[in-house]
Design a protein around this motif. Structure first.
Motif, PDB file in Angstrom:
ATOM      1  N   PRO A   1      -1.617  -8.119   3.302  1.00 16.98           N
ATOM      2  CA  PRO A   1      -2.495  -7.198   2.577  1.00 16.98           C
ATOM      3  C   PRO A   1      -2.035  -5.745   2.598  1.00 16.98           C
ATOM      4  CG  PRO A   1      -3.424  -7.686   4.719  1.00 16.98           C
ATOM      5  CD  PRO A   1      -2.178  -8.522   4.599  1.00 16.98           C
TER       6      PRO A   1
ATOM      7  N   ASP B   1       0.805  -1.217   0.000  1.00 14.75           N
ATOM      8  CA  ASP B   1       0.000   0.000   0.000  1.00 14.75           C
ATOM      9  C   ASP B   1       0.842   1.272   0.000  1.00 14.75           C
ATOM     10  OD1 ASP B   1       0.883  -0.530   2.630  1.00 14.75           O
ATOM     11  OD2 ASP B   1      -0.784   0.605   3.507  1.00 14.75           O
TER      12      ASP B   1
ATOM     13  N   GLU C   1      -6.600   2.174  -4.407  1.00 15.58           N
ATOM     14  CA  GLU C   1      -7.227   1.314  -3.393  1.00 15.58           C
ATOM     15  C   GLU C   1      -8.268   0.383  -3.991  1.00 15.58           C
ATOM     16  OE1 GLU C   1      -7.427  -0.439   0.202  1.00 15.58           O
ATOM     17  OE2 GLU C   1      -5.990   1.088  -0.475  1.00 15.58           O
ATOM     18  N   SER C   2      -8.998   0.821  -5.013  1.00 17.33           N
ATOM     19  CA  SER C   2     -10.018  -0.046  -5.601  1.00 17.33           C
ATOM     20  C   SER C   2      -9.383  -1.259  -6.285  1.00 17.33           C
ATOM     21  CB  SER C   2     -10.887   0.726  -6.593  1.00 17.33           C
ATOM     22  OG  SER C   2     -10.130   1.168  -7.702  1.00 17.33           O
TER      23      SER C   2
ATOM     24  N   LEU D   1      -6.935  -8.262  -3.556  1.00 12.69           N
ATOM     25  CA  LEU D   1      -7.044  -8.970  -2.283  1.00 12.69           C
ATOM     26  C   LEU D   1      -8.236  -9.927  -2.298  1.00 12.69           C
ATOM     27  CD1 LEU D   1      -6.210  -6.033   0.147  1.00 12.69           C
ATOM     28  CD2 LEU D   1      -4.802  -8.054  -0.301  1.00 12.69           C
ATOM     29  N   ALA D   2      -9.340  -9.511  -2.913  1.00  8.59           N
ATOM     30  CA  ALA D   2     -10.509 -10.389  -3.017  1.00  8.59           C
ATOM     31  C   ALA D   2     -10.209 -11.605  -3.881  1.00  8.59           C
ATOM     32  CB  ALA D   2     -11.697  -9.608  -3.586  1.00  8.59           C
TER      33      ALA D   2
ATOM     34  N   ARG E   1      -6.392  -2.500  -5.490  1.00 11.47           N
ATOM     35  CA  ARG E   1      -5.845  -3.294  -4.382  1.00 11.47           C
ATOM     36  C   ARG E   1      -6.932  -4.199  -3.795  1.00 11.47           C
ATOM     37  NH1 ARG E   1      -4.671  -1.647   0.093  1.00 11.47           N
ATOM     38  NH2 ARG E   1      -3.078  -3.195   0.565  1.00 11.47           N
ATOM     39  N   GLU E   2      -8.106  -3.644  -3.567  1.00 13.95           N
ATOM     40  CA  GLU E   2      -9.197  -4.432  -2.988  1.00 13.95           C
ATOM     41  C   GLU E   2      -9.608  -5.568  -3.906  1.00 13.95           C
ATOM     42  OE1 GLU E   2     -12.269  -1.664  -2.084  1.00 13.95           O
ATOM     43  OE2 GLU E   2     -11.193  -0.771  -0.379  1.00 13.95           O
ATOM     44  N   ARG E   3      -9.645  -5.322  -5.210  1.00 14.21           N
ATOM     45  CA  ARG E   3      -9.975  -6.386  -6.158  1.00 14.21           C
ATOM     46  C   ARG E   3      -8.921  -7.495  -6.129  1.00 14.21           C
ATOM     47  NH1 ARG E   3     -13.425  -5.231 -10.516  1.00 14.21           N
ATOM     48  NH2 ARG E   3     -12.955  -7.381 -11.141  1.00 14.21           N
TER      49      ARG E   3
END
Length: 250
Positions: free
Chosen positions: A155, A104, A136-137, A143-144, A139-141
């Protein structure tokens, strides 16, 4: 967010399982030629463009990559969000060989690289906000997708971008650790900053291919790194497949 996914990484990803290749185009840019043609294809109903950062074959060292041309070419191909796959050394205790991290933050230790589009013939000086260097969007995808594949990862993390092409000394790694770095690589910058300058949503999927210098007693060899890359790339492909098969416009 809608648009086309871009993937930046090693040549192994051009054989991404299920990728239906539609075209290959060497896109000329104001900054010269990119490392390789942009490979356009489809997977899971999604259009994706792949670019081999080090060329095909793998021959361009990190400090010689034309990062400006690479990012420009992907934008010209219609890409608006990018996953960059990076092989890194692990500094954080949880980042053992073969594990993953979705950083991050980053610290740039590179020098002498062409690192911005905003330097000549400007109407005004331009400064980008780089407080959060990774989108961040995306990154979240990522991680999912890792979670859906039951692949563990750290993470968060601070990526230290070093000059290369040599690996670091043990003293340099101790310095990076004191600075707060969790992983070390050679290609994270200026790639991330250039993506931000072009308005591209960018995140990093880092595969730990060796303990950073001084973090293990064994000598770091390219043979050992290549073996980890070969095994880890199968997991990378699975993660990217899951990512691309998600909601088309999520």
């Amino acid at each position: 967010m809608s648009g086309i996914w871009g993937l930046i990484g090693g040549t192994g990803l051009s054989a991404l399982d299920g990728l239906e290749i539609e075209s290959e185009e060497l896109i000329q840019t104001p900054w010269g030629a990119p490392s390789a043609p942009v490979v356009r294809g489809r997977i899971g109903g999604q259009t994706v463009c792949f670019l081999a950062r080090h060329g095909h074959p793998h021959r361009i060292p990190p400090h010689r990559v034309n990062y400006r041309a690479n990012l420009w070419a992907l934008r010209e191909a219609g890409v608006d969000r990018i996953v960059a796959v990076n092989a890194v050394g692990g500094i954080h205790p949880q980042l053992q060989t073969g594990t993953f991290c979705v950083p991050d933050q980053l610290i740039d230790y590179t020098w002498g690289r062409a690192s911005t589009y905003f330097e000549d013939d400007l109407q005004s000086v331009t400064h980008i906000d780089f407080t959060s260097p990774y989108d961040e969007s995306v990154r979240e995808r990522l991680l999912a997708a890792l979670k859906a594949q039951n692949i563990g990862c750290l993470p968060y993390g601070v990526y230290a971008a070093t000059q290369g092409p040599r690996l670091e000394t043990a003293a340099e790694i101790r310095r990076l650790e004191r600075d707060g770095a969790d992983l070390v690589g050679m290609t994270g910058m200026p790639e991330a900053a250039l993506a931000r300058e072009l308005g591209l949503a960018y995140a990093c999927l880092a595969l730990v291919v060796n303990p950073a210098a001084g973090k293990a007693t064994e000598v770091i060899t390219m043979e050992a790194i290549e073996a980890v890359v070969l095994a880890g790339m199968q997991q990378v492909k699975a993660v990217l497949q899951r990512l691309l098969q998600g909601p088309p416009h999520a």
